[in-house]
Design a protein around this motif. Structure first.
Motif, mmCIF file in Angstrom:
data_model
loop_
_atom_site.group_PDB
_atom_site.id
_atom_site.type_symbol
_atom_site.label_atom_id
_atom_site.label_comp_id
_atom_site.label_asym_id
_atom_site.label_seq_id
_atom_site.Cartn_x
_atom_site.Cartn_y
_atom_site.Cartn_z
ATOM 1 N N ILE A 365 0.783 -1.230 0.117
ATOM 2 C CA ILE A 365 0.043 0.027 -0.044
ATOM 3 C C ILE A 365 0.830 1.196 -0.047
ATOM 4 O O ILE A 365 2.203 1.308 0.200
ATOM 5 C CB ILE A 365 -0.959 -0.001 1.197
ATOM 6 N N GLN A 366 0.080 2.198 -0.422
ATOM 7 C CA GLN A 366 0.905 3.689 -0.361
ATOM 8 C C GLN A 366 0.628 4.496 1.025
ATOM 9 O O GLN A 366 -0.549 4.578 1.282
ATOM 10 C CB GLN A 366 0.689 4.548 -1.481
ATOM 11 N N ASN A 395 -3.308 5.483 5.245
ATOM 12 C CA ASN A 395 -3.432 4.720 4.172
ATOM 13 C C ASN A 395 -3.822 5.640 3.088
ATOM 14 O O ASN A 395 -4.919 6.081 3.169
ATOM 15 C CB ASN A 395 -4.116 3.393 4.371
ATOM 16 N N GLU A 396 -3.131 5.773 2.084
ATOM 17 C CA GLU A 396 -3.195 6.880 1.071
ATOM 18 C C GLU A 396 -4.732 6.296 0.265
ATOM 19 O O GLU A 396 -5.395 7.256 -0.160
ATOM 20 C CB GLU A 396 -2.202 7.113 0.134
ATOM 21 N N SER A 397 -4.665 5.287 -0.084
ATOM 22 C CA SER A 397 -5.975 4.625 -0.811
ATOM 23 C C SER A 397 -7.315 4.726 -0.324
ATOM 24 O O SER A 397 -8.238 5.196 -0.857
ATOM 25 C CB SER A 397 -5.762 3.529 -1.715
ATOM 26 N N THR A 398 -7.117 4.446 1.096
ATOM 27 C CA THR A 398 -8.581 4.164 1.749
ATOM 28 C C THR A 398 -8.666 5.587 2.457
ATOM 29 O O THR A 398 -9.892 5.839 2.939
ATOM 30 C CB THR A 398 -8.458 3.137 2.631
ATOM 31 N N THR A 427 -12.324 7.758 8.058
ATOM 32 C CA THR A 427 -11.451 8.215 7.183
ATOM 33 C C THR A 427 -11.227 9.489 7.360
ATOM 34 O O THR A 427 -11.862 10.203 7.899
ATOM 35 C CB THR A 427 -12.004 7.885 5.515
#
Length: 449
Positions: A365-366, A395-398, A427
């Motif tokens: 993950i990013q 977590n950049e995506s979530t 988030t």
């Protein structure tokens, strides 16, 4: 031999929680403690410590606003502060024991020693039970060097009738930082000595550096990678002999061994009960059950990751639930915040940056790492705060939070918001969409995301 459904060893926050939960469900309960009832948090830890810290924060807050509309000098009246602290702590044993008695819980005083898998002795009297909960807590760790009998521990510091003109804290953790800042605000020449390279291991090193800068500005001296090898008494107080430092000796009036706490397992007779244990504590499974299925262990006496009052309460509720309904509830250590009540406070929850990078590499993950200085924010400037910073790892995506680290006034309150977000998977977008009460320190969270 008198028999109970449940016997609880220890009357602190964990013992109190477990005993009342079992009694509320109709079980017969005995609580025994070798010390005055109330436990570490109320008598010798969290609560009295916070009373001292609150006074020191008030002194610091006033001095920080000099030239910003505040004039005059404030000073810490230690004698009055200790009287105030004792007004609270001295009533704890009677109130705690009366709370047990009012609930129909029996109490006993003395050392509980296991004489078998389901039996204990208190003095010369024997008791048996279907289930036991060990919540005996922890005691200050001793420094094993010549002259260690000349050192105070944290319990002794909390009972000082007068502050010395100079003091050394041996250790680089919570206790040293919190008490050192109190002493510094009282005008005591204060030194912290730590054998390790990094103070406050487990907290973000960048923010620890900022906190140490704040401490130095208050007059605290830090000796890292330095070990006290011997303590001698002299006419002026104590001489500490130090290795690993350019400063080979340090003369102070008082010194405190603040090198952590160890589980209070001494003389419990755990081997007679078939309870496995190590120097780190009693081995437990996720139900808080020991190697003896009839015995559970909770709080500081258990070999678990977090030694905090909130986790002790959670573990006590977990053990009580499993005793009452069979093993079905697991201890939940999700998003446990930690706070150093220094000046300013340092708070953390979740992963460190190093842990997060290892996690990201493993999971593919990013990361998003938001970090910055908050000393120029209006929330800092209006109270004269010169040391404030943050680091939030996502977590950049979530957009979910993996870790949060805060240095500054009210950090202990702010970190609870991050803990709640992590616990329930909120988030950054959800948090940023909240209409925060403004201007508050907690409303600064949206700028950290």
């Amino acid at each position: 031999m008198e028999h109970f459904d449940v016997i609880v060893i220890g009357s602190g926050t964990a013992g109190y929680t477990a005993a009342h939960a079992c009694r509320k469900a109709g079980r017969s309960v005995l609580v025994v403690d070798k010390q005055p009832f109330g436990g570490t948090c109320a008598m010798r830890g969290c609560q009295p410590k916070k009373i001292l810290v609150a006074a020191a924060q008030a002194i610091h807050g006033t001095s920080a606003l000099h030239g910003q509309g505040v004039d005059g000098e404030s000073r810490l009246d230690w004698a009055a502060l200790m009287r105030f602290k004792r007004d609270f702590t001295y009533s704890v044993p009677e109130r705690s024991e009366q709370g047990f008695l009012d609930a129909g819980i029996r109490t006993a005083h003395g050392l509980a020693v296991f004489s078998g898998p389901n039996q204990i002795r208190i003095e010369k009297k024997g008791y048996s039970a279907d289930k036991f909960i060990i919540a005996a807590g922890a005691v200050p760790r001793k420094l094993s060097v010549p002259g260690n009998e000349l050192l105070m521990d944290s319990d002794g510091f909390l009972e000082l009738d007068a502050l010395p003109s100079s003091i050394a804290f041996i250790g680089g953790g919570f206790i040293s930082f919190e008490f050192a800042h109190v002493c510094a605000q009282a005008g005591v020449r204060t030194t912290m000595i730590h054998r390790g390279k990094s103070f406050l291991r487990g907290f973000d090193p960048d923010l620890v550096t900022r906190l140490m800068e704040a401490g130095q500005a208050q007059g605290i001296s830090f000796l890292r990678e330095s070990s006290v090898k011997q303590i001698d008494q002299d006419e002026g107080g104590l001489t500490l002999h130090i290795s690993g430092s350019d400063q080979q000796t340090l003369s102070v009036d008082k010194a405190v061994a603040a090198i952590g706490r160890v589980p209070d397992l001494a003389d419990l007779g755990l081997d007679s009960a078939g309870v496995e244990h190590t120097p780190r504590g009693i081995k437990v499974n996720s139900f808080m059950q020991t190697s003896n299925p009839s015995i559970y262990a909770v709080g500081d006496v258990a070999d678990t990751q977090h030694l905090l009052s909130p986790t002790a309460d959670m573990e006590a509720n977990t053990a009580a639930s499993n005793i009452l309904r069979g093993n079905s509830v697991h201890a939940d250590y999700t998003a446990i915040p930690s706070v150093v009540f220094s000046i300013p406070a340092l708070a953390a929850v979740g992963m460190s940056e190093e842990q997060a990078h290892a996690h990201a590499e493993q999971e593919g993950i990013q990361l998003m790492v938001n970090a910055g200085d908050a000393s120029e924010w209006m929330s800092s400037r209006r109270i004269g705060q010169k040391h404030a910073a943050y680091k939030v790892i996502l977590n950049e995506s979530t957009g979910t939070i993996l870790g949060a680290h805060i240095l500054g006034h009210n950090a202990g309150e702010m970190i609870n918001i991050f803990a709640m977000a992590m616990k329930f998977g909120l988030t950054r977008e959800q948090l940023k969409s909240l209409l925060w009460a403004y201007p508050t320190h907690i409303s600064d969270i949206k700028y950290m995301l």
